[in-house]
Each structure stands twice: as structure tokens, then as C-alpha cells.
Design a protein around this motif. Sequence first.
Motif, PDB file in Angstrom:
ATOM      1  N   MET A  63       0.828  -1.205   0.000  1.00  0.00           N
ATOM      2  CA  MET A  63       0.000   0.000   0.000  1.00  0.00           C
ATOM      3  C   MET A  63       0.862   1.254   0.000  1.00  0.00           C
ATOM      4  SD  MET A  63      -3.022  -1.085   2.678  1.00  0.00           S
ATOM      5  CE  MET A  63      -3.920   0.429   2.386  1.00  0.00           C
ATOM      6  N   ILE A  64       1.935   1.227   0.788  1.00  0.00           N
ATOM      7  CA  ILE A  64       2.826   2.385   0.860  1.00  0.00           C
ATOM      8  C   ILE A  64       3.457   2.675  -0.507  1.00  0.00           C
ATOM      9  CG2 ILE A  64       5.036   3.165   1.797  1.00  0.00           C
ATOM     10  CD1 ILE A  64       2.804   3.497   3.765  1.00  0.00           C
ATOM     11  N   LEU A  65       3.824   1.635  -1.241  1.00  0.00           N
ATOM     12  CA  LEU A  65       4.482   1.826  -2.533  1.00  0.00           C
ATOM     13  C   LEU A  65       3.559   2.424  -3.584  1.00  0.00           C
ATOM     14  CD1 LEU A  65       6.631  -1.442  -2.770  1.00  0.00           C
ATOM     15  CD2 LEU A  65       7.393   0.883  -2.211  1.00  0.00           C
ATOM     16  N   SER A  66       2.255   2.353  -3.361  1.00  0.00           N
ATOM     17  CA  SER A  66       1.324   2.966  -4.303  1.00  0.00           C
ATOM     18  C   SER A  66       1.092   4.449  -4.028  1.00  0.00           C
ATOM     19  CB  SER A  66      -0.021   2.234  -4.273  1.00  0.00           C
ATOM     20  OG  SER A  66      -0.677   2.435  -3.033  1.00  0.00           O
ATOM     21  N   LEU A  67       1.570   4.950  -2.900  1.00  0.00           N
ATOM     22  CA  LEU A  67       1.304   6.337  -2.518  1.00  0.00           C
ATOM     23  C   LEU A  67       1.893   7.377  -3.475  1.00  0.00           C
ATOM     24  CD1 LEU A  67       1.530   6.450   1.379  1.00  0.00           C
ATOM     25  CD2 LEU A  67      -0.466   6.437  -0.088  1.00  0.00           C
ATOM     26  N   PRO A  68       3.103   7.192  -4.036  1.00  0.00           N
ATOM     27  CA  PRO A  68       3.596   8.211  -4.973  1.00  0.00           C
ATOM     28  C   PRO A  68       2.651   8.472  -6.138  1.00  0.00           C
ATOM     29  CG  PRO A  68       5.392   6.769  -4.310  1.00  0.00           C
ATOM     30  CD  PRO A  68       4.140   6.176  -3.752  1.00  0.00           C
ATOM     31  N   VAL A  69       1.959   7.433  -6.605  1.00  0.00           N
ATOM     32  CA  VAL A  69       1.012   7.621  -7.703  1.00  0.00           C
ATOM     33  C   VAL A  69      -0.148   8.495  -7.260  1.00  0.00           C
ATOM     34  CG1 VAL A  69      -0.537   6.461  -9.315  1.00  0.00           C
ATOM     35  CG2 VAL A  69       1.655   5.422  -8.721  1.00  0.00           C
ATOM     36  N   TRP A  70      -0.710   8.218  -6.068  1.00  0.00           N
ATOM     37  CA  TRP A  70      -1.826   9.028  -5.577  1.00  0.00           C
ATOM     38  C   TRP A  70      -1.386  10.454  -5.290  1.00  0.00           C
ATOM     39  CZ3 TRP A  70      -4.620   5.713  -7.442  1.00  0.00           C
ATOM     40  CH2 TRP A  70      -4.627   4.362  -7.085  1.00  0.00           C
ATOM     41  N   GLU A  93      -1.273  12.163  -8.641  1.00  0.00           N
ATOM     42  CA  GLU A  93      -2.617  12.321  -9.196  1.00  0.00           C
ATOM     43  C   GLU A  93      -3.343  13.490  -8.528  1.00  0.00           C
ATOM     44  OE1 GLU A  93      -6.509   9.518 -10.161  1.00  0.00           O
ATOM     45  OE2 GLU A  93      -5.390   9.232  -8.302  1.00  0.00           O
ATOM     46  N   VAL A  94      -3.239  13.588  -7.205  1.00  0.00           N
ATOM     47  CA  VAL A  94      -3.879  14.690  -6.496  1.00  0.00           C
ATOM     48  C   VAL A  94      -3.242  16.021  -6.884  1.00  0.00           C
ATOM     49  CG1 VAL A  94      -4.200  15.726  -4.222  1.00  0.00           C
ATOM     50  CG2 VAL A  94      -4.674  13.302  -4.559  1.00  0.00           C
ATOM     51  N   THR A  95      -1.914  16.046  -6.978  1.00  0.00           N
ATOM     52  CA  THR A  95      -1.215  17.279  -7.331  1.00  0.00           C
ATOM     53  C   THR A  95      -1.599  17.758  -8.726  1.00  0.00           C
ATOM     54  OG1 THR A  95       0.662  16.597  -5.949  1.00  0.00           O
ATOM     55  CG2 THR A  95       1.054  18.352  -7.547  1.00  0.00           C
ATOM     56  N   LEU A  96      -1.833  16.814  -9.646  1.00  0.00           N
ATOM     57  CA  LEU A  96      -2.186  17.154 -11.024  1.00  0.00           C
ATOM     58  C   LEU A  96      -3.692  17.299 -11.214  1.00  0.00           C
ATOM     59  CD1 LEU A  96       0.265  14.692 -12.822  1.00  0.00           C
ATOM     60  CD2 LEU A  96       0.536  17.166 -12.548  1.00  0.00           C
ATOM     61  N   ASP A  97      -4.442  17.486 -10.134  1.00  0.00           N
ATOM     62  CA  ASP A  97      -5.893  17.661 -10.191  1.00  0.00           C
ATOM     63  C   ASP A  97      -6.555  16.447 -10.843  1.00  0.00           C
ATOM     64  OD1 ASP A  97      -8.285  18.855  -9.728  1.00  0.00           O
ATOM     65  OD2 ASP A  97      -8.202  20.222 -11.442  1.00  0.00           O
ATOM     66  N   LEU A 147      -1.567  10.256 -16.020  1.00  0.00           N
ATOM     67  CA  LEU A 147      -0.582  10.377 -17.089  1.00  0.00           C
ATOM     68  C   LEU A 147       0.154   9.077 -17.392  1.00  0.00           C
ATOM     69  CD1 LEU A 147       1.070  13.766 -16.011  1.00  0.00           C
ATOM     70  CD2 LEU A 147      -0.814  13.421 -17.617  1.00  0.00           C
ATOM     71  N   TRP A 148      -0.310   7.954 -16.817  1.00  0.00           N
ATOM     72  CA  TRP A 148       0.512   6.743 -16.886  1.00  0.00           C
ATOM     73  C   TRP A 148      -0.127   5.622 -17.700  1.00  0.00           C
ATOM     74  CZ3 TRP A 148      -0.718   9.366 -12.348  1.00  0.00           C
ATOM     75  CH2 TRP A 148       0.284  10.218 -11.887  1.00  0.00           C
ATOM     76  N   GLY A 149      -1.104   5.918 -18.503  1.00  0.00           N
ATOM     77  CA  GLY A 149      -1.647   4.922 -19.415  1.00  0.00           C
ATOM     78  C   GLY A 149      -2.765   4.088 -18.840  1.00  0.00           C
ATOM     79  N   SER A 150      -3.414   3.326 -19.735  1.00  0.00           N
ATOM     80  CA  SER A 150      -4.595   2.557 -19.370  1.00  0.00           C
ATOM     81  C   SER A 150      -4.257   1.373 -18.463  1.00  0.00           C
ATOM     82  CB  SER A 150      -5.300   2.061 -20.632  1.00  0.00           C
ATOM     83  OG  SER A 150      -6.426   1.279 -20.317  1.00  0.00           O
ATOM     84  N   PHE A 151      -3.161   0.665 -18.773  1.00  0.00           N
ATOM     85  CA  PHE A 151      -2.809  -0.518 -17.974  1.00  0.00           C
ATOM     86  C   PHE A 151      -2.506  -0.132 -16.527  1.00  0.00           C
ATOM     87  CE2 PHE A 151       0.514  -3.227 -16.151  1.00  0.00           C
ATOM     88  CZ  PHE A 151      -0.152  -4.439 -16.122  1.00  0.00           C
ATOM     89  N   SER A 152      -1.691   0.902 -16.332  1.00  0.00           N
ATOM     90  CA  SER A 152      -1.340   1.310 -14.967  1.00  0.00           C
ATOM     91  C   SER A 152      -2.555   1.850 -14.228  1.00  0.00           C
ATOM     92  CB  SER A 152      -0.223   2.356 -14.999  1.00  0.00           C
ATOM     93  OG  SER A 152      -0.665   3.530 -15.651  1.00  0.00           O
ATOM     94  N   CYS A 153      -3.546   2.379 -14.973  1.00  0.00           N
ATOM     95  CA  CYS A 153      -4.779   2.859 -14.341  1.00  0.00           C
ATOM     96  C   CYS A 153      -5.451   1.729 -13.575  1.00  0.00           C
ATOM     97  CB  CYS A 153      -5.707   3.427 -15.410  1.00  0.00           C
ATOM     98  SG  CYS A 153      -7.376   3.821 -14.837  1.00  0.00           S
ATOM     99  N   ARG A 154      -5.593   0.595 -14.220  1.00  0.00           N
ATOM    100  CA  ARG A 154      -6.231  -0.546 -13.553  1.00  0.00           C
ATOM    101  C   ARG A 154      -5.289  -1.248 -12.580  1.00  0.00           C
ATOM    102  NH1 ARG A 154      -9.816  -3.704 -18.191  1.00  0.00           N
ATOM    103  NH2 ARG A 154     -11.508  -2.161 -18.289  1.00  0.00           N
ATOM    104  N   PHE A 155      -4.042  -1.450 -12.996  1.00  0.00           N
ATOM    105  CA  PHE A 155      -3.133  -2.233 -12.165  1.00  0.00           C
ATOM    106  C   PHE A 155      -2.840  -1.535 -10.841  1.00  0.00           C
ATOM    107  CE2 PHE A 155       1.156  -3.262 -10.681  1.00  0.00           C
ATOM    108  CZ  PHE A 155       1.035  -4.631 -10.512  1.00  0.00           C
TER     109      PHE A 155
END
Length: 397
Positions: free
Chosen positions: A102-109, A112-116, A120-128
Motif C-alpha cells: 500500500m505504501i508503494l502505491s502512494l507516490p502515484v496518488w 494524481e492529487v497534485t495534477l488535479d 498520465l501513466w496509461g490505461s494498464f497502470s490505471c487498472r493495475f
Amino acid sequence: MSVTASMESGLSMGVTAGPARDTGEIHNWTELLYFFNHTMPECHIELSENTKRVALFVLYLAIFVVGLVENLLVICVNWRCSGQVGLLRLYILNMAIADLGMILSLPVWMLEVTLDYTWLWGSFSCRFTHYFYFANMYSSIFFLVCLSIDRYITLTNASPSWQCRQLRVRRAVCAGVWVLSAIIPLPEVVHIQLVESSEPMCLFMAPFETYSIWALIVTLSTTVLGFLLPFFLITVFNVLTACRLRRAGRPESRRLCLLVCSYMAVFVICWLPYQLTLLLLSLHGTHISLHCYLAHLLYFFYDVIDCFSMLHCVVNPILYNFLSPGFRGQLLRAVVHYLPKVQARTGRRASSSSSSTQHSIIITKEGTLPQPPTHPSLNFQAPNTSPIPVPQPLIAS
């Protein structure tokens, strides 16, 4: 990071679009925005999105740094000592791995919050990324349940057959938890899509005519499987453990009971606000009608509450590891192991001298079971039975 997060993302843009069709699927971004915006009553509250984004970034960053260090230390120490006798070490190790996921997923969130909420990381990473987060979230919660149940069983069951089978049983349970946690998020993740618009966003996109039904099903499954059922089991078995400790009649039993109660309190504090907000927002508009200002406040602060639930990744290592003198002693020995030889000898002498008062000592006789470790505040054994192992989270090991 959920159905409601997707809805909140759309609402935060403040866009009003044309009506969507009453039947058929949502075919474009305009129809989805119309659906989101028209679930909210018209009222106005001055809330700063920029301030919220800055606060969320700081909170995410703090949780990421502290949680990463803590869980890596827990994993390293428990993995290094995996060959030694550790009563519930297997559950603690797996829980730390789930919390680390869970901690390793935090940079993505954070980004995402910073960019409103722009993705920006594609369809696959969106789901994964969502799948990876949810699978580890359920795993962490389920391992807490297993820890509570197994702690009580270990305290009350001194039969030799259980002591011979407990390692195999725990390995099977851990494997089952990972498999179950990998299956539960699938109904939500299959409907998460990358919506291409002027700014691509990663959203929950169920068919329009069944959107509210899907949202409610996913929310109820998250509430029941991720909070209500685990909380019930954690509460029941921790209360039984506390009652058993009180009946032992030892001076330290009160402190042990307080420690057991803290396990339940932390679980409720971290998860109840998130689950309650998620449920209210999923029911709002189709099943219940919230007051205008309350609905806006819940949508606005949903991300903050979601971030607050991540605090369990920081608190769990403290409650189940760093409060144990045994773990601190193992951590010290692990650090000393990598120091130069002269410093290592000094560290070993200091560790050896302090272990007689701080760390538990197990003395066994040939043909007898080990006696429970002694510790001034965290020590117990089942009354009127042969000596049995004592759960790791409650004692020094």
C-alpha cells in the motif's frame, strides 16, 4: 482510490454537461459529468481545492516516508529471524508486506492529487495500480483478523497436536488470504477505465443504466468485507483474549488488556471514517438524501479521510513490532551485525548485559516445552495448563 474517489474527481472539476440518455451505456465524458453533477444539490461552499491538494501531498509524503522505513525494518528483521521460534511472526511478516505494498502505491496518488486527478501513466497502470492497492489493503486487514484469532487459539490451546500443526496451518492460512485478497477487488477493477478527454482521468465506469447498482454493490462489499466482518472478528477474539488475561490474575494483566484494546481502537479510528463516508456518498442521491452542505463537505474531504485511513500502515509496525522488547533486541542485533567488528563486540556486550533485564529469556529442560518468556509488562500464560507458547504481539520473543 475507489468508486467514490472517481465520483469526487469528476465533481471537483465543477463542469456541467448536457443530459445523458435514460437508457444505454455512458458513451462519452460529457454524459458522465452530467450524471455526477446532477447527483448533488445546488448549494455553494467556499472550499479551497489548492489548499486541500497541498495538505494531501504533505500527508501522503509523510505517511510514505515513515511507513516505508518502518515496514522495511519489520520485514528485514522478521525475515532475518525467520529460522528462530516466532509464535505469530508469519502473520506479522505478511501484514508488513501488505502494508508495504500500500505504501508503494502512494507516490502515484500523490501525483494524481497534485495534477488535479489527471492520469498520465496509461490505461494498464490505471487498472493495475488500483488493483495492487486494493489487494494489499484487503490482505493487511485480513492478516490482522488472522492475528487476533490465532493469538487467542495459541493462548487457550496447549495440545501437542496443535503445536505440531500450527506452522503448516499458518502457512496455508497466509496463502489463502493472499488468494482471497487478489479476487475480491476484481468486480471494481474491471470497471475502472482511463477516460480520454482534455485531461485523461482514471475513473470507475460501469454501464450508465446500472451505474448506481454497481457503485452500491462495490461499496457494500468493501464495507462488509473490509470493515464490518473483520471488525467483528477482531473485537470478539481480542475481547476473549483480554478476558482470559484478566482471569490470570497477574499484576500486569491490566496493561496487557489495554494493549489488546489498543489493537481494536486503532482499527476503528483508521477505517471507520473512511467506510462511513464511502457508504454515505454511495447511497446519496439514489437511496438517501444528504443535506446539501453535508454532501459537499463529504465529497470535498473524502480524499483527506481516505489518506487518513493509510495511517494504519504507520501504526501497525509500532503496535505489533516496535513495542516488543524482543523485536527491538532483534533489530539491535541486526544493526550490530553490519557494524565493524570492534563496534560489533561492544554492541554484543551491551546487548547481552541488557537482555537479562529487558529481553525475555527462555530456559528449557530436556523433554519439556519452553516456558513463556518473562517481561515486566507483557507476559502471560494459560492458567491450569501445561506451558504453551505466548503470542508474539503480546510478549517479548
